[in-house]
Motif scaffolding. Sequence first.
Motif, short mmCIF file in Angstrom:
data_model
loop_
_atom_site.label_atom_id
_atom_site.label_comp_id
_atom_site.label_asym_id
_atom_site.label_seq_id
_atom_site.Cartn_x
_atom_site.Cartn_y
_atom_site.Cartn_z
N PHE A 158 0.81 -1.21 0.00
CA PHE A 158 0.00 0.00 0.00
C PHE A 158 0.85 1.27 0.00
O PHE A 158 0.32 2.36 -0.20
CB PHE A 158 -0.96 -0.02 1.19
CG PHE A 158 -2.08 -1.01 1.02
CD1 PHE A 158 -3.27 -0.64 0.44
CD2 PHE A 158 -1.91 -2.33 1.42
CE1 PHE A 158 -4.29 -1.56 0.26
CE2 PHE A 158 -2.92 -3.26 1.25
CZ PHE A 158 -4.12 -2.88 0.67
N THR A 159 2.14 1.13 0.19
CA THR A 159 3.02 2.29 0.04
C THR A 159 3.14 2.71 -1.42
O THR A 159 3.63 3.80 -1.72
CB THR A 159 4.42 1.98 0.60
OG1 THR A 159 5.00 0.89 -0.15
CG2 THR A 159 4.35 1.59 2.07
N GLN A 160 2.70 1.84 -2.33
CA GLN A 160 2.73 2.14 -3.76
C GLN A 160 1.51 2.93 -4.21
O GLN A 160 1.35 3.20 -5.41
CB GLN A 160 2.80 0.83 -4.56
CG GLN A 160 4.09 0.05 -4.39
CD GLN A 160 5.24 0.72 -5.12
OE1 GLN A 160 5.13 1.10 -6.28
NE2 GLN A 160 6.36 0.89 -4.43
N GLY A 161 0.65 3.31 -3.26
CA GLY A 161 -0.59 4.00 -3.60
C GLY A 161 -0.43 5.18 -4.54
O GLY A 161 -1.12 5.26 -5.57
N PRO A 162 0.49 6.13 -4.26
CA PRO A 162 0.64 7.28 -5.16
C PRO A 162 1.12 6.89 -6.55
O PRO A 162 0.85 7.61 -7.52
CB PRO A 162 1.68 8.15 -4.44
CG PRO A 162 1.62 7.73 -3.02
CD PRO A 162 1.30 6.27 -3.05
N ARG A 163 1.83 5.77 -6.68
CA ARG A 163 2.35 5.35 -7.98
C ARG A 163 1.34 4.50 -8.75
O ARG A 163 1.53 4.24 -9.94
CB ARG A 163 3.64 4.55 -7.80
CG ARG A 163 4.77 5.33 -7.14
CD ARG A 163 6.04 4.49 -7.07
NE ARG A 163 7.12 5.20 -6.42
CZ ARG A 163 7.38 5.14 -5.12
NH1 ARG A 163 6.62 4.37 -4.34
NH2 ARG A 163 8.37 5.82 -4.59
N ALA A 164 0.27 4.07 -8.06
CA ALA A 164 -0.70 3.18 -8.69
C ALA A 164 -1.83 3.92 -9.39
O ALA A 164 -2.67 3.29 -10.03
CB ALA A 164 -1.29 2.23 -7.65
N VAL A 165 -1.85 5.26 -9.30
CA VAL A 165 -3.00 5.99 -9.85
C VAL A 165 -3.07 5.91 -11.37
O VAL A 165 -4.14 6.14 -11.95
CB VAL A 165 -2.98 7.47 -9.39
CG1 VAL A 165 -3.06 7.57 -7.87
CG2 VAL A 165 -1.75 8.20 -9.91
#
Length: 250
Positions: A31-38
Amino acid sequence: MMDKNAPLRQLWLAAVLLTRLPLPHLPSEAFTQGPRAVWAYPVIGAAVGVLGLLTGNIALTVGLPAVFAALLALALMIAVTGAMHEDGLADVFDGLWGGTTPERRLEIMRDSQIGTYGVLALVLVCTLKVSAFTVLLQSAPAALIAAAALSRSAMPVLMHKLAHARKDGLSHSVGRPEGGVTLLGVGIGALFAVFCLGLAGLFALLIVGAIGAICAIVAKRKIGGQTGDVLGATQQISEIAILLTCVALT
């Protein structure tokens, strides 16, 4: 070293965040990848649109009238997403127009109860969607995919441009994406729109851009930034605008 599996993990994370599909749980560090997953939001949107379109087409094939096919398509899409964007739409209309200060508006938006503004917004949006689906399932079915994908590319733009209106919540937990990944998401949404609608997809992109700007201005003035509810409302309003545009052009 670049993680070759990162895009797949980000796509999976976007599916976990934007749907209620019974997907395997991700480890907490994912979930630390949230900003990159948009960037993957429009891809998930397209998948939701495909499921809705298949449902509507099956209903038409077995002989159901178009309006019933449209209702079933919408019901399936709502079930897949858990009505999270519709919930955001209702909360925004209740909060932004039911409160007189930013603090009170945010408080109303967090309240699980729904008010008059929220009910009216949901009824209007669902009515417009069913009406548009009834026409488009027979005349321009790919519009359902284009609208679902392109409307979800508007959310990362607001996430990037606006500060968080509160210090918690889903949007805050996901994080603020950088400009590059935000632009990639917009580009993917635009590709889906052009592929499904032709040159009309570029017109739809302009409409979504205008609606996103309006939503951003209103949210900034009313509550000082964006929340998950604001993102959901922006998606819903953008989707309706695309669908109605497609109806007008058919």
